[in-house]
Design a protein around this motif. Structure first.
Motif, short mmCIF file in Angstrom:
data_model
loop_
_atom_site.label_atom_id
_atom_site.label_comp_id
_atom_site.label_asym_id
_atom_site.label_seq_id
_atom_site.Cartn_x
_atom_site.Cartn_y
_atom_site.Cartn_z
N MET A 221 0.76 -1.11 -0.08
CA MET A 221 0.07 -0.06 -0.11
C MET A 221 0.98 1.13 -0.08
N SER A 222 0.45 2.39 -0.72
CA SER A 222 1.07 3.37 -0.81
C SER A 222 0.22 4.75 -0.65
N GLN A 223 0.68 5.79 -0.96
CA GLN A 223 -0.41 7.00 -0.89
C GLN A 223 -1.38 7.22 -2.35
N TYR A 254 -8.50 10.27 0.25
CA TYR A 254 -7.52 9.54 -0.21
C TYR A 254 -7.15 9.72 -1.85
N ALA A 367 -10.67 1.59 3.92
CA ALA A 367 -10.08 2.59 4.84
C ALA A 367 -9.24 1.72 5.52
N ASP A 368 -9.42 0.75 6.14
CA ASP A 368 -8.59 -0.08 6.94
C ASP A 368 -7.40 -0.86 6.09
N LEU A 370 -6.59 0.30 3.23
CA LEU A 370 -5.40 1.08 2.70
C LEU A 370 -4.43 1.64 3.65
N SER A 371 -4.71 1.59 4.95
CA SER A 371 -3.68 1.63 6.14
C SER A 371 -2.91 0.50 6.54
N GLU A 373 -0.24 -1.86 7.19
CA GLU A 373 1.35 -1.85 7.04
C GLU A 373 1.83 -3.07 6.26
N SER A 375 0.38 -6.19 4.57
CA SER A 375 -0.63 -7.09 3.78
C SER A 375 0.06 -8.29 2.98
#
Length: 408
Positions: A221-223, A254, A367-368, A370-371, A373, A375
């Motif tokens: 995951m990134s920005q 986001y 949302a969870d 995408l955050s 750390e 995966s």
């Protein structure tokens, strides 16, 4: 073995699960013929259709299927007269069926007129995909136009919307025959047995994918997050809820690009939803793509989303193949507690599930994700699930074994 596949449209871009079965059987040394109503109007085809020269082995029984209503009606009237004349001449022939049966199934008349001069009698296995095609195959066997042990794969709509249209007893004759039923999930097996199917002749056989085509390609995951969906634009795919959820996340700040591959009757509605939110730069409808193009887009995606729902007419999914493909590539998949999907996805272990039509829960879950750390553990579990349970090579060996056991 000589194997006859009976389907609606062939080739059909969205039905890679049928294509994968056919090519797997050919690779195993079996002869495959396809009996289809017509070809898909989409001019794109998967590479394997050309590689295996499959169009040379297709028999179409309604080549005018995409003509205007006038020409389709004219073709059908000609077929009725041709059939009626033949019935008068051969009243005691095995092909003689009541007009009630025939008029309730126009495709049967078209099939009769296509096969009457060249019946398919040198067949060991008849494999119909979807219940209505199983019924057609059963009638063709009764009429002496095809021969072979019948297997019918049930996917979803054929046990809900079709039954709602035709009545609860629509499959009675099929259930009472020697046909073997192949529901694609335990969910549909239970449904079939509840309708009266013989449990001894009802065997779960999953659809699967060619895992080798889907290289493991997880992305941290990134920005900048890339989400994708691929589906027909119909209610049961739940794409409107995906668009709503992604829209809310974008408004929360986001940075998301959401690519939706497919097409269908709801395309205008989806474009309006996206336009009304001013999100054309973030949510893109890409049209249909070949399997090879889908893989390239999926490689760069973080999340594959398919928020399936039970449609208002009762239509439901089976176990969507796109979820298997995404999991094989190590993508984070998000779907719903719907039909047989929980048999593929275990929430929080190899993917994520939310309740149907719950946009807020979908927003929260995405949302969870995408955050996250880390995966990677979910990505690995996802691929392992597909390798062990939905690998087309293993499944085709099981299918061949089932064919051989039930035809001897």
């Amino acid at each position: 073995m000589n194997i006859l596949y009976i389907v609606g449209e062939f080739p059909k871009l969205s039905q890679t699960f049928i294509l994968n079965q056919i090519t797997g059987l050919i690779d195993a040394g079996h002869q495959v013929t396809v009996l289809a109503k017509k070809s898909e109007s989409n001019h794109k085809i998967h590479e394997d259709v050309s590689k295996y020269h499959l169009l040379d082995h297709v028999i179409y029984y309604d080549k005018n299927g995409r003509d205007s209503k006038f020409f389709k009606g004219l073709t059908f009237i000609k077929s009725i007269f041709s059939f009626g004349y033949s019935q008068l001449l051969h009243k005691n022939h095995p092909t003689h069926l009541s007009w009630k049966v025939l008029l309730s199934s126009p495709n049967l008349i078209l099939l009769y007129n296509r096969l009457k001069k060249e019946p398919l009698l040198d067949i060991d296995v008849v494999h119909a995909h979807f219940g209505p095609n199983g019924l057609l195959a059963h009638r063709l066997i009764q009429m002496g136009l095809i021969r072979g042990q019948l297997f019918t794969t049930f996917h979803g709509y054929d046990m809900l919307r079709f039954i709602k249209q035709k009545g609860d007893d629509v499959y009675t004759d099929l259930f009472q025959s020697k046909a073997v039923l192949l529901p694609i999930s335990n969910f549909w097996k239970n449904k079939l047995e509840g309708m009266g199917a013989n449990p001894v002749r009802t065997i779960v056989h999953h659809m699967g994918i060619d895992v080798d085509k889907f290289e493991y390609h997880p992305i941290k995951m990134s920005q900048d997050i890339k989400i994708m969906s691929i589906a027909r634009f119909v209610e049961k795919k739940g794409l409107s809820y995906g668009i709503q959820a992604v829209s809310k996340l974008i408004k929360k700040g986001y940075n998301i690009t959401y690519s939706i591959i497919g097409g269908g009757p709801l395309e205008k509605e989806f474009r309006s939803m996206i336009s009304n939110e001013g999100l054309e730069d973030h949510i893109r409808l890409l049209g249909w793509k070949t399997q090879e193009q889908v893989i390239e887009i999926m490689k760069d995606s973080h999340v594959v989303l398919l928020p399936s729902v039970t449609s208002h007419d009762g239509d439901m999914e089976g176990i969507p193949v796109i979820l298997m493909e995404a999991m094989a590539m190590g993508k984070i998949v998000v779907s719903t507690y719907h039909s047989g999907i929980p048999e593929l996805i275990e929430h929080g272990v190899n993917g994520f599930l939310v309740e149907e039509r719950n946009v807020d829960e979908l927003v929260h879950t995405l949302a969870d994700i995408l955050s996250l750390e880390d995966s990677i553990s979910i990505s690995k579990q996802a691929r392992e699930t597909v390798l062990n349970q939905y690998n087309i090579d293993k499944l085709n060996k099981q299918l061949i074994n089932t064919f051989e056991r039930k035809t001897h």
